[in-house]
Design a protein around this motif. Structure first.
Motif, short mmCIF file in Angstrom:
data_model
loop_
_atom_site.label_atom_id
_atom_site.label_comp_id
_atom_site.label_asym_id
_atom_site.label_seq_id
_atom_site.Cartn_x
_atom_site.Cartn_y
_atom_site.Cartn_z
N UNK A 187 0.84 -1.20 0.00
CA UNK A 187 0.00 0.00 0.00
C UNK A 187 0.88 1.26 0.00
N UNK A 188 1.97 1.23 0.80
CA UNK A 188 2.92 2.35 0.84
C UNK A 188 3.54 2.54 -0.55
N UNK A 189 3.98 1.45 -1.18
CA UNK A 189 4.61 1.52 -2.49
C UNK A 189 3.65 2.09 -3.54
N UNK A 190 2.38 1.67 -3.49
CA UNK A 190 1.39 2.16 -4.45
C UNK A 190 1.12 3.64 -4.27
N UNK A 191 1.02 4.08 -3.00
CA UNK A 191 0.71 5.50 -2.75
C UNK A 191 1.87 6.42 -3.12
N UNK A 192 3.10 5.93 -3.08
CA UNK A 192 4.25 6.77 -3.39
C UNK A 192 4.78 6.52 -4.80
N UNK A 193 4.06 5.74 -5.60
CA UNK A 193 4.54 5.34 -6.93
C UNK A 193 4.83 6.54 -7.83
N UNK A 194 4.10 7.65 -7.68
CA UNK A 194 4.29 8.81 -8.56
C UNK A 194 5.57 9.56 -8.25
N UNK A 195 5.98 9.58 -6.96
CA UNK A 195 7.15 10.39 -6.58
C UNK A 195 8.38 9.56 -6.22
N UNK A 196 8.18 8.24 -6.03
CA UNK A 196 9.32 7.41 -5.60
C UNK A 196 9.29 6.06 -6.29
N UNK A 197 10.48 5.46 -6.36
CA UNK A 197 10.56 4.10 -6.89
C UNK A 197 11.05 3.19 -5.77
N UNK A 198 10.64 1.94 -5.82
CA UNK A 198 11.06 0.98 -4.80
C UNK A 198 12.48 0.54 -5.15
N UNK A 199 13.42 0.88 -4.28
CA UNK A 199 14.82 0.53 -4.53
C UNK A 199 15.13 -0.87 -4.02
N UNK A 200 14.56 -1.21 -2.85
CA UNK A 200 14.73 -2.56 -2.30
C UNK A 200 13.34 -3.08 -1.94
N UNK A 201 12.92 -4.13 -2.61
CA UNK A 201 11.59 -4.68 -2.36
C UNK A 201 11.52 -5.29 -0.98
N UNK A 202 10.29 -5.41 -0.41
CA UNK A 202 10.15 -5.92 0.96
C UNK A 202 10.83 -7.27 1.16
N UNK A 203 11.60 -7.36 2.24
CA UNK A 203 12.27 -8.62 2.59
C UNK A 203 12.32 -8.73 4.10
#
Length: 177
Positions: A148-164
């Motif tokens: 949900x965090x990744x989706x909401x910030x998709x416009x201004x940020x990219x996921x550098x390290x996926x959840x682990x």
């Protein structure tokens, strides 16, 4: 016991006057005029007549380029320029936001405001999902919050390290686009 005389300290900055090692240099006077290639000794004498030093500004050229300058002023200007360049440089920090899998909506919104603020400032954000007790067996809840965090910030940020998972925490790193 015989003592050796101390060697002069290593010179920092450009070579000037008698420290110039090449026989000939391309000379530029105090007004920026090219005087052509001449012997270093001759160029030093001309610089002294004007009351300035002969400073090697481009030692790797063939022949090296030397200018009539005041060495102290030249070093000061170079140091000032380096300090200004260092000052205007923005270092990227990693900010951390901690959450829990069963976070309430208002708490989530507050944390999201901070995440957005950090990303807009140009910092990376490390979102940490902490599990306590039996929550560990429900990893999918934490994963859902991080998605949900990744989706909401998709416009201004990219996921550098996926959840682990790391022990009892799940980590995700967001970087500004």
């Amino acid at each position: 016991m015989m003592r050796r005389p101390l060697a002069p300290p290593p010179m920092s900055g450009p070579r000037f006057n008698e420290f110039i090692q090449s026989q000939k240099v391309r000379v530029i006077d105090e007004n920026g005029e090219n005087l052509g290639v001449m012997y270093t000794r001759e160029a030093m004498e001309q610089a002294r007549e004007v009351g300035l030093d002969l400073v090697e500004v481009s030692p790797n050229a063939d022949p090296p380029v030397a200018k009539f300058l005041d060495v102290g002023k030249f070093k000061y200007e170079a140091q000032k320029k380096a300090n200004l360049a260092r000052k205007s440089q923005k270092t990227q920090e990693i900010k951390e936001i901690k959450m829990r899998p069963n976070i309430d909506d208002h708490d989530y919104d507050t944390k999201m405001k901070k995440v957005v603020e950090f990303i807009e400032e140009g910092d990376k954000v490390k979102v940490t999902m902490r599990f306590r007790g039996r929550e560990l067996s429900h990893g999918q809840l934490g994963m859902a919050v991080l998605q949900r965090v990744a989706e909401q910030t998709a416009e201004i940020a990219k996921v550098e390290a996926y959840p682990r998972m790391e022990g009892r925490q799940m980590l995700m790193v967001l970087a500004p686009k």
